[in-house]
Write a protein that holds these residues in place. Structure first.
Motif, mmCIF file in Angstrom:
data_model
loop_
_atom_site.group_PDB
_atom_site.id
_atom_site.type_symbol
_atom_site.label_atom_id
_atom_site.label_comp_id
_atom_site.label_asym_id
_atom_site.label_seq_id
_atom_site.Cartn_x
_atom_site.Cartn_y
_atom_site.Cartn_z
ATOM 1 N N THR A 1 12.388 -1.903 -2.040
ATOM 2 C CA THR A 1 11.256 -1.989 -2.774
ATOM 3 C C THR A 1 10.000 -1.559 -2.421
ATOM 4 O OG1 THR A 1 11.139 -4.348 -2.003
ATOM 5 C CG2 THR A 1 12.572 -3.780 -4.070
ATOM 6 N N ASP A 2 9.701 -1.397 -1.270
ATOM 7 C CA ASP A 2 8.378 -1.144 -0.694
ATOM 8 C C ASP A 2 8.255 0.359 -0.481
ATOM 9 O OD1 ASP A 2 10.043 -0.888 1.636
ATOM 10 O OD2 ASP A 2 8.364 -2.098 2.577
ATOM 11 N N HIS B 1 10.023 2.858 7.788
ATOM 12 C CA HIS B 1 8.615 2.843 7.178
ATOM 13 C C HIS B 1 7.595 4.036 7.279
ATOM 14 C CE1 HIS B 1 9.177 -1.381 5.827
ATOM 15 N NE2 HIS B 1 9.832 -1.623 6.920
ATOM 16 N N SER B 2 7.926 4.646 8.739
ATOM 17 C CA SER B 2 7.102 5.606 8.771
ATOM 18 C C SER B 2 7.742 6.744 9.866
ATOM 19 C CB SER B 2 5.635 5.211 9.527
ATOM 20 O OG SER B 2 5.082 6.383 9.893
ATOM 21 N N ALA B 3 8.070 7.772 9.808
ATOM 22 C CA ALA B 3 8.616 8.881 10.475
ATOM 23 C C ALA B 3 8.433 10.179 10.329
ATOM 24 C CB ALA B 3 10.186 8.294 10.624
ATOM 25 N N GLY C 1 0.481 18.244 0.091
ATOM 26 C CA GLY C 1 0.671 17.100 1.253
ATOM 27 C C GLY C 1 -0.406 15.932 0.767
ATOM 28 N N ILE C 2 0.035 14.804 0.985
ATOM 29 C CA ILE C 2 -0.640 13.689 0.671
ATOM 30 C C ILE C 2 -0.970 12.868 2.061
ATOM 31 C CG2 ILE C 2 -0.862 11.469 -0.565
ATOM 32 C CD1 ILE C 2 1.157 13.113 -2.541
ATOM 33 N N LEU C 3 -2.233 12.268 2.238
ATOM 34 C CA LEU C 3 -2.442 11.464 3.229
ATOM 35 C C LEU C 3 -3.133 10.343 2.633
ATOM 36 C CD1 LEU C 3 -2.909 11.370 6.446
ATOM 37 C CD2 LEU C 3 -5.237 12.279 5.911
ATOM 38 N N LEU C 4 -2.188 9.035 2.799
ATOM 39 C CA LEU C 4 -2.853 7.780 2.391
ATOM 40 C C LEU C 4 -3.536 7.053 3.448
ATOM 41 C CD1 LEU C 4 -2.420 6.212 -0.583
ATOM 42 C CD2 LEU C 4 -0.930 4.904 0.826
ATOM 43 N N GLU C 5 -4.711 6.586 3.208
ATOM 44 C CA GLU C 5 -5.565 5.766 4.428
ATOM 45 C C GLU C 5 -5.967 4.367 3.401
ATOM 46 O OE1 GLU C 5 -6.800 8.934 7.621
ATOM 47 O OE2 GLU C 5 -7.982 8.928 5.811
ATOM 48 N N ALA C 6 -5.705 3.258 4.315
ATOM 49 C CA ALA C 6 -6.119 2.018 3.596
ATOM 50 C C ALA C 6 -7.391 1.327 4.517
ATOM 51 C CB ALA C 6 -5.015 1.336 3.629
ATOM 52 N N ALA D 1 0.755 -1.303 -0.013
ATOM 53 C CA ALA D 1 0.029 0.056 0.126
ATOM 54 C C ALA D 1 0.783 1.186 -0.077
ATOM 55 C CB ALA D 1 -0.787 -0.063 1.129
ATOM 56 N N GLY D 2 2.029 1.237 0.708
ATOM 57 C CA GLY D 2 2.803 2.330 0.884
ATOM 58 C C GLY D 2 3.367 2.758 -0.426
ATOM 59 N N GLN D 3 3.407 2.040 -1.512
ATOM 60 C CA GLN D 3 3.866 2.334 -2.911
ATOM 61 C C GLN D 3 3.190 3.343 -3.460
ATOM 62 O OE1 GLN D 3 4.280 -1.496 -4.856
ATOM 63 N NE2 GLN D 3 6.301 -2.073 -3.994
#
Ligand code: BTN
Length: 239
Positions: free
Chosen positions: A215-216, A232-234, A113-118, A71-73
């Motif tokens: 790669t992710d 992965h997130s910070a 800014g982008i906010l991705l939610e799954a 999803a992070g891609q």
């Protein structure tokens, strides 16, 4: 190519909440919620997102057939489409850069800014909501707006249409060829690559050199002792 269905509202709490509710109602991918203003706009890390007049606030519903680990891609795909859109609109005396994980900067100042939610179904992605705020007509202090740099002023809707055309192409490229070429494109326009950064994680702050992407899409950080830490997130601060 995905068929986009833009639904335009004068005011919502947050286009994210609206799109998330539609995702839970089984609405098909391609839905785009656009609002002139948000009363509870959300940014990353629990921050708010202010509705300045004339700016773009939208959320895009996608239903890719991917596992949660991929999803992070999509935040990189989103940023690439945004970078391509901006690079076509403004002349090349300005630099459009991607800031990890998913901001876009012009001349080192934030324009979007982008906010991705799954929405997840066990290990699979059921829906992705890509929230995007772009400073079109107005920018908060020390940020930058599109119309300060374009020969013709854009509206939120004209910008969104240009963006969706680019996003459609990026998503087709991803389906055809996978992530690696797009990851290279993101890195070609990366802010702070090979520079020292600080990454604030929930329980520690790390310092190191931003070496590239896994790669992710996770960040590779080279620590002073030579070890590579994968982040992965910070919240990331460039020196
Ligand atoms: C960031 O913190 O940089 C991400 C900001 C994302 C803001 C957008 S505006 C449209 C969509 N709706 C929201 O509530 N947030 C996103």
């Amino acid at each position: 190519m995905i068929k986009w269905d833009i639904q335009h509202f004068a005011e919502v709490t947050s286009t994210q909440d609206h799109a998330l509710a539609e995702a839970h109602n089984n609405v098909a991918q391609g839905l785009v919620i656009l609002a002139d203003t948000q009363t509870k706009g959300r940014g990353r890390s629990g921050n708010g997102w202010t509705s300045f007049d004339g700016n773009l606030f939208c959320s895009i519903l996608l239903r890719p057939r991917i596992e949660a680990t991929q999803a992070g891609q999509y935040s990189f795909l989103t940023a690439i489409a945004l970078n391509r859109t901006l690079s076509e609109m403004i002349d090349d005396s300005h630099t459009v850069l991607n800031k990890w994980p998913n901001d876009v900067l012009i001349d080192n100042r934030k324009v979007a800014g982008i906010l991705l939610e799954a929405v997840l179904d066990s290990r699979d992605v059921e829906a992705l909501i890509i929230g995007m705020g772009v400073n079109i007509a107005n920018a908060p202090e020390d940020k930058i707006s599109v119309n300060a740099l374009t020969p013709r002023p854009e509206t939120a809707l004209s910008f969104l249409n240009a963006y969706l055309a680019q996003l459609g192409e990026v998503l087709d490229e991803y389906d055809r060829e996978g992530f690696s070429g797009l990851r290279e494109e993101w890195l070609d326009h990366a802010f702070g690559l090979s520079h020292s950064i600080k990454a604030r994680l929930p329980h520690e702050t790390l310092e190191g050199v931003f070496e590239g992407l896994e790669t992710d899409g996770a960040m590779r950080l080279r620590l002073a002792n030579g070890d590579i830490k994968v982040i992965h997130s910070a919240e990331v601060f460039f020196e």
